[in-house]
Every structure is written in structure tokens, then in C-alpha cells.
Design an enzyme around this catalytic site. Structure first.
Site, PDB file in Angstrom:
ATOM      1  N   ARG A 103       0.854  -1.184   0.000  1.00 58.69           N
ATOM      2  CA  ARG A 103       0.000   0.000   0.000  1.00 58.69           C
ATOM      3  C   ARG A 103       0.891   1.234   0.000  1.00 58.69           C
ATOM      4  NH1 ARG A 103      -4.352   1.322   4.704  1.00 58.69           N
ATOM      5  NH2 ARG A 103      -2.486   1.877   5.856  1.00 58.69           N
ATOM      6  N   ASP A 198       0.873  -2.615  12.180  1.00 58.19           N
ATOM      7  CA  ASP A 198       1.215  -3.094  10.840  1.00 58.19           C
ATOM      8  C   ASP A 198       1.452  -4.610  10.883  1.00 58.19           C
ATOM      9  OD1 ASP A 198       2.826  -3.846   8.502  1.00 58.19           O
ATOM     10  OD2 ASP A 198       2.802  -1.704   8.075  1.00 58.19           O
TER      11      ASP A 198
HETATM   12  C1  PRP Z   1      -1.152  -4.254   4.528  1.00 61.23           C
HETATM   13  C2  PRP Z   1      -2.089  -5.426   4.684  1.00 61.23           C
HETATM   14  C3  PRP Z   1      -2.951  -5.305   3.459  1.00 61.23           C
HETATM   15  C4  PRP Z   1      -3.066  -3.826   3.286  1.00 61.23           C
HETATM   16  C5  PRP Z   1      -4.377  -3.382   3.829  1.00 61.23           C
HETATM   17  O1  PRP Z   1      -0.145  -4.564   3.645  1.00 61.23           O
HETATM   18  O2  PRP Z   1      -1.434  -6.645   4.785  1.00 61.23           O
HETATM   19  O3  PRP Z   1      -2.389  -5.911   2.310  1.00 61.23           O
HETATM   20  O4  PRP Z   1      -2.005  -3.216   4.048  1.00 61.23           O
HETATM   21  O5  PRP Z   1      -4.604  -2.055   3.546  1.00 61.23           O
HETATM   22  P1  PRP Z   1      -5.746  -1.590   2.548  1.00 61.23           P
HETATM   23  O6  PRP Z   1      -6.953  -2.372   2.876  1.00 61.23           O
HETATM   24  O7  PRP Z   1      -5.888  -0.125   2.868  1.00 61.23           O
HETATM   25  O8  PRP Z   1      -5.265  -1.810   1.143  1.00 61.23           O
HETATM   26  P2  PRP Z   1       1.078  -3.563   3.391  1.00 61.23           P
HETATM   27  O9  PRP Z   1       0.793  -2.650   2.257  1.00 61.23           O
HETATM   28  O10 PRP Z   1       1.461  -2.897   4.683  1.00 61.23           O
HETATM   29  O11 PRP Z   1       2.200  -4.536   2.918  1.00 61.23           O
HETATM   30  P3  PRP Z   1       2.936  -5.702   3.717  1.00 61.23           P
HETATM   31  O12 PRP Z   1       1.936  -6.812   3.930  1.00 61.23           O
HETATM   32  O13 PRP Z   1       4.043  -6.069   2.820  1.00 61.23           O
HETATM   33  O14 PRP Z   1       3.414  -5.129   5.025  1.00 61.23           O
HETATM   34  N1  URA Z   2      -2.224  -2.501   7.113  1.00 56.59           N
HETATM   35  C1  URA Z   2      -1.902  -2.985   8.340  1.00 56.59           C
HETATM   36  O1  URA Z   2      -1.024  -3.859   8.456  1.00 56.59           O
HETATM   37  N2  URA Z   2      -2.553  -2.507   9.412  1.00 56.59           N
HETATM   38  C2  URA Z   2      -3.522  -1.561   9.330  1.00 56.59           C
HETATM   39  O2  URA Z   2      -4.096  -1.174  10.360  1.00 56.59           O
HETATM   40  C3  URA Z   2      -3.824  -1.065   8.050  1.00 56.59           C
HETATM   41  C4  URA Z   2      -3.170  -1.556   6.962  1.00 56.59           C
END
Ligand code: PRP
Ligand code: URA
Length: 208
Positions: A103, A198
Site C-alpha cells: 500500500r 502493521d
Molecule cells: C497491509 C495489509 C494489506 C493492506 C491493507 O499490507 O497486509 O495488504 O495493508 O490495507 P488496505 O486495505 O488499505 O489496502 P502492506 O501494504 O502494509 O504490505 P505488507 O503486507 O508487505 O506489510
Molecule cells: N495494514 C496494516 O497492516 N494494518 C492496518 O491497520 C492497516 C493496513
């Protein structure tokens, strides 16, 4: 809400509380994600089709039943990986196809960086991502699985915000969403409140 299922089980509350705790270290956080993914898996597989299979027990022969049809697991990288082994334990013959999104923290839009799909999609696909925040990543992932050709898609998340559920419902009204908990809201940075922080960073110990 139609096609949205929130697990109602004391074990879910118990493990979710430990997962949310800011003091929970990554190795315990991973175990908690896995335990909650098992509980989600039990729920989303409740109506899977079966086919008869003859089995010889040590005492006699009987007609048993085994799962029919191909099942695909599509973890959204990175955090979805934390749920994958739990699903594979219960569905050892499932196929795992990876989808990478992160994201963009300024635009909040999902950015695709990896896709590994074959030319022959499974009929049923479970999309795995512990967090459904704005719902952008889930909706984009589901769109790719649809383009791939899967006939039925089910979304599995551990925590969802109402905004994320509404977004996925609007874009993909045919997709069921099963979650351990629906939280209150998103903050200004689109993090889920109360949430757990996160998920990817807590699973992979990359907070520093
Ligand atoms: C997080 C999570 C989702 C996304 C959710 O991933 O695992 O994929 O954010 O957010 P959204 O509903 O607003 O799209 P992130 O982008 O942090 O990547 P990661 O899993 O590699 O940490
Ligand atoms: N992605 C995460 O991992 N946590 C949140 O709360 C939102 C997006």
C-alpha cells in the site's frame, strides 16, 4: 451484512486479544495469526463439496468422503503469508498462488509488484490477507483473481475496518468476506482502530 461473516467464538476473542497486544513479540504474533487463520479456515470450508471414497479401516470397508475440486490459496504479500500454512494444514492439497501488493502510504492505493498465476485457475480461491483497511489491496487482489478466471472467491481476513468491508462489497458483491473481528474505524493514516498496527511488520519483525 449480506455475505459478510464475523466469527463468533471465545477462542477467536482470546487469540485476537493476544494478537493485538503491542507487547506481543513477532514469534508469538506469528503463532496467533496462524491460530486465528485455522479458525477462519474451519468457517470458510464449512460448505465445501465432497465426493464419496471407499476406505478400508482395520476392521471393515466403508464409504467415506473427501474434498472434491481444486482449491487455490492466494496470499497477498507480505502479511497474507502468515495465514498460508494454517490453511495448508487443513487443505494439504490446495494450490498456493502468490500476489504481491504494497500500500502506497501517501496515496493509500495498492501497488502490484508480484503475480504468480498459471493458465489454469482453480474453481474456488481463498484470498488471504490479515488486514482489510481501506479494502484497496483486497479489492485489487480479488479483481486479479477474477481476471485469472476463478469461479468462486472468498476473502479471509483477521481484522477489517467497516470502510474496507464496504469497499470490497461495492466492488465485488459476489465475494464472501469472513473475518475474526470488525473494528471501529480507520485513522487518518488509514490504520485500523483499535487494530493491531502493521501486520506485515509484526509478522516479519521489520518494525525497526
Ligand atoms: C497491509 C495489509 C494489506 C493492506 C491493507 O499490507 O497486509 O495488504 O495493508 O490495507 P488496505 O486495505 O488499505 O489496502 P502492506 O501494504 O502494509 O504490505 P505488507 O503486507 O508487505 O506489510
Ligand atoms: N495494514 C496494516 O497492516 N494494518 C492496518 O491497520 C492497516 C493496513
Amino acid at each position: 451484512m449480506d455475505k459478510v461473516f464475523e466469527l463468533d467464538h471465545p477462542l477467536v476473542q482470546h487469540h485476537l486479544t493476544h494478537l493485538r497486544n503491542r507487547e506481543t513479540p513477532p514469534h508469538v504474533f506469528r503463532e496467533q495469526v496462524r491460530r486465528l487463520a485455522v479458525l477462519l479456515a474451519a468457517e470458510v470450508t464449512r460448505d465445501l463439496p465432497l465426493k464419496e471414497q471407499i476406505v478400508d479401516t482395520p476392521l471393515e470397508q466403508m464409504t467415506g468422503a473427501v474434498l472434491a475440486g481444486r482449491i487455490g490459496l492466494v496470499p497477498i504479500l507480505r502479511a497474507g503469508l502468515g495465514m498460508t500454512d494454517a490453511l495448508l494444514d487443513l487443505l494439504p492439497t490446495a494450490e498456493v498462488w502468490h500476489l504481491g501488493f504494497y500500500r502506497n502510504e501517501e496515496t493509500l492505493q495498492p501497488v502490484e509488484y508480484y503475480q504468480k498465476f498459471s493458465s489454469n485457475p482453480p474453481d474456488l480461491v481463498f484470498v488471504l490477507d490479515p488486514m482489510l483497511a481501506t479494502g484497496g489491496s483486497a479489492a485489487a487482489g480479488i479483481e486479479m483473481v477474477k481476471t485469472w478466471g476463478a469461479k468462486e472467491i472468498r476473502m479471509l481476513s483477521i481484522i477489517a475496518a467497516p470502510e474496507g468491508i464496504a469497499h470490497v462489497r461495492e466492488k465485488h458483491p459476489d465475494v464472501t468476506i469472513t473475518v475474526c473481528g470488525i473494528d471501529r474505524e480507520l485513522n487518518d493514516a488509514a490504520y485500523i482502530l483499535p487494530g493491531l498496527g502493521d501486520a506485515g511488520d509484526r509478522i516479519f519483525n521489520t518494525l525497526n
